[in-house]
Design a protein around this motif. Structure first.
Motif, PDB file in Angstrom:
ATOM      1  N   VAL A  55       0.839  -1.168   0.116  1.00 58.34           N
ATOM      2  CA  VAL A  55       0.044   0.007  -0.046  1.00 58.34           C
ATOM      3  C   VAL A  55       0.900   1.276  -0.136  1.00 58.34           C
ATOM      4  CG1 VAL A  55      -1.828   1.331   1.205  1.00 58.34           C
ATOM      5  CG2 VAL A  55      -1.607  -1.190   1.211  1.00 58.34           C
ATOM      6  N   SER A  56       0.631   2.033  -0.886  1.00 61.87           N
ATOM      7  CA  SER A  56       1.441   3.518  -0.997  1.00 61.87           C
ATOM      8  C   SER A  56       0.272   4.849  -1.082  1.00 61.87           C
ATOM      9  CB  SER A  56       2.319   3.506  -2.261  1.00 61.87           C
ATOM     10  OG  SER A  56       3.365   2.493  -2.246  1.00 61.87           O
ATOM     11  N   CYS A  57       0.773   5.592  -0.259  1.00 66.19           N
ATOM     12  CA  CYS A  57      -0.261   6.826  -0.376  1.00 66.19           C
ATOM     13  C   CYS A  57       0.152   8.155  -1.222  1.00 66.19           C
ATOM     14  CB  CYS A  57      -0.298   7.186   1.203  1.00 66.19           C
ATOM     15  SG  CYS A  57      -0.940   6.205   2.158  1.00 66.19           S
ATOM     16  N   PHE A  58      -0.592   8.660  -2.078  1.00 65.24           N
ATOM     17  CA  PHE A  58      -0.143   9.649  -2.880  1.00 65.24           C
ATOM     18  C   PHE A  58      -0.886  10.936  -2.788  1.00 65.24           C
ATOM     19  CE2 PHE A  58       1.461   5.739  -4.662  1.00 65.24           C
ATOM     20  CZ  PHE A  58       2.869   6.023  -5.224  1.00 65.24           C
ATOM     21  N   ARG A  59      -0.188  12.184  -2.929  1.00 59.61           N
ATOM     22  CA  ARG A  59      -0.821  13.509  -2.875  1.00 59.61           C
ATOM     23  C   ARG A  59      -0.620  14.303  -4.381  1.00 59.61           C
ATOM     24  NH1 ARG A  59      -2.419  14.649   2.262  1.00 59.61           N
ATOM     25  NH2 ARG A  59      -1.752  13.294   3.907  1.00 59.61           N
ATOM     26  N   SER A  60      -1.479  14.928  -4.575  1.00 57.95           N
ATOM     27  CA  SER A  60      -1.435  15.543  -5.701  1.00 57.95           C
ATOM     28  C   SER A  60      -0.346  16.799  -5.687  1.00 57.95           C
ATOM     29  CB  SER A  60      -2.678  16.340  -6.292  1.00 57.95           C
ATOM     30  OG  SER A  60      -3.082  17.097  -5.064  1.00 57.95           O
ATOM     31  N   LEU A  61       0.471  17.044  -6.967  1.00 56.20           N
ATOM     32  CA  LEU A  61       1.459  18.114  -6.694  1.00 56.20           C
ATOM     33  C   LEU A  61       0.950  19.527  -7.096  1.00 56.20           C
ATOM     34  CD1 LEU A  61       4.246  15.921  -8.269  1.00 56.20           C
ATOM     35  CD2 LEU A  61       4.115  16.793  -5.911  1.00 56.20           C
ATOM     36  N   GLU A  62      -0.214  19.416  -7.904  1.00 54.33           N
ATOM     37  CA  GLU A  62      -0.684  20.846  -8.304  1.00 54.33           C
ATOM     38  C   GLU A  62      -2.309  20.889  -8.316  1.00 54.33           C
ATOM     39  OE1 GLU A  62      -0.962  17.891 -11.573  1.00 54.33           O
ATOM     40  OE2 GLU A  62       1.120  18.755 -10.833  1.00 54.33           O
ATOM     41  N   GLY A  63      -2.799  22.232  -8.185  1.00 55.85           N
ATOM     42  CA  GLY A  63      -4.129  22.226  -8.115  1.00 55.85           C
ATOM     43  C   GLY A  63      -4.812  21.466  -7.074  1.00 55.85           C
ATOM     44  N   LYS A  64      -6.080  21.061  -7.104  1.00 53.46           N
ATOM     45  CA  LYS A  64      -6.946  20.589  -6.000  1.00 53.46           C
ATOM     46  C   LYS A  64      -5.990  19.551  -5.116  1.00 53.46           C
ATOM     47  CE  LYS A  64     -10.160  19.167  -8.230  1.00 53.46           C
ATOM     48  NZ  LYS A  64     -11.589  18.763  -8.937  1.00 53.46           N
ATOM     49  N   ASN A  65      -6.389  19.396  -3.931  1.00 49.94           N
ATOM     50  CA  ASN A  65      -5.711  18.459  -2.996  1.00 49.94           C
ATOM     51  C   ASN A  65      -6.405  17.014  -3.244  1.00 49.94           C
ATOM     52  OD1 ASN A  65      -4.637  17.573  -0.821  1.00 49.94           O
ATOM     53  ND2 ASN A  65      -5.950  17.952   0.665  1.00 49.94           N
TER      54      ASN A  65
END
Length: 134
Positions: free
Chosen positions: A18-28
């Motif tokens: 399991v890996s968790c990812f967050r956006s780099l631009e724009g919306k969260n």
């Protein structure tokens, strides 16, 4: 004699990462990326679940490309997974890894043509039982 009557079965163990990812631009935008692998059958699968959704989206493995980044260094593996939502192919995820490190993660939406970049959140507590704790 008993061995001839009872079928022999191999114990197959599916490993889950399991890996968790967050956006780099724009919306969260946050999502959990799960991969599954069965070493006996050589089967692999994956799925994503966005933080604001209870439902996971299944992914189908497309291909893996390997690339030498520096001579004598570790290979980079770029794996592409196709998103299937309600029976329709709707996009793809492309993850580049070098050893345990994720160098990049992209999502491309087929309908809009937009491509989104994500960073792995290595500070996020995650396990196969609980997933990402947003």
């Amino acid at each position: 004699m008993l061995l001839l009557v009872l079928p022999l079965t191999a114990r197959s163990e599916v490993t889950t990462q399991v890996s968790c990812f967050r956006s780099l631009e724009g919306k969260n935008i946050n999502f959990e990326f799960r991969t599954y692998y069965d070493s006996i059958t050589q089967w692999s699968g994956a799925g994503v679940r966005y933080s604001k959704s209870k439902k996971a989206i299944p992914l189908v493995y497309r291909n893996t490309e390997e690339e030498v980044m520096t001579e004598g260094g570790p290979y980079q593996f770029t794996t592409t997974w196709v998103e299937v939502s309600d029976g329709v192919v709707t996009g793809e995820y492309e993850r580049a890894t070098q050893g345990a490190r994720v160098n990049s993660m992209y999502y491309t939406n087929y309908k809009s043509g937009k491509r989104y970049s994500f960073d792995q959140d290595i500070s996020m507590e995650a396990s196969p039982e609980t997933g990402c704790q947003w």
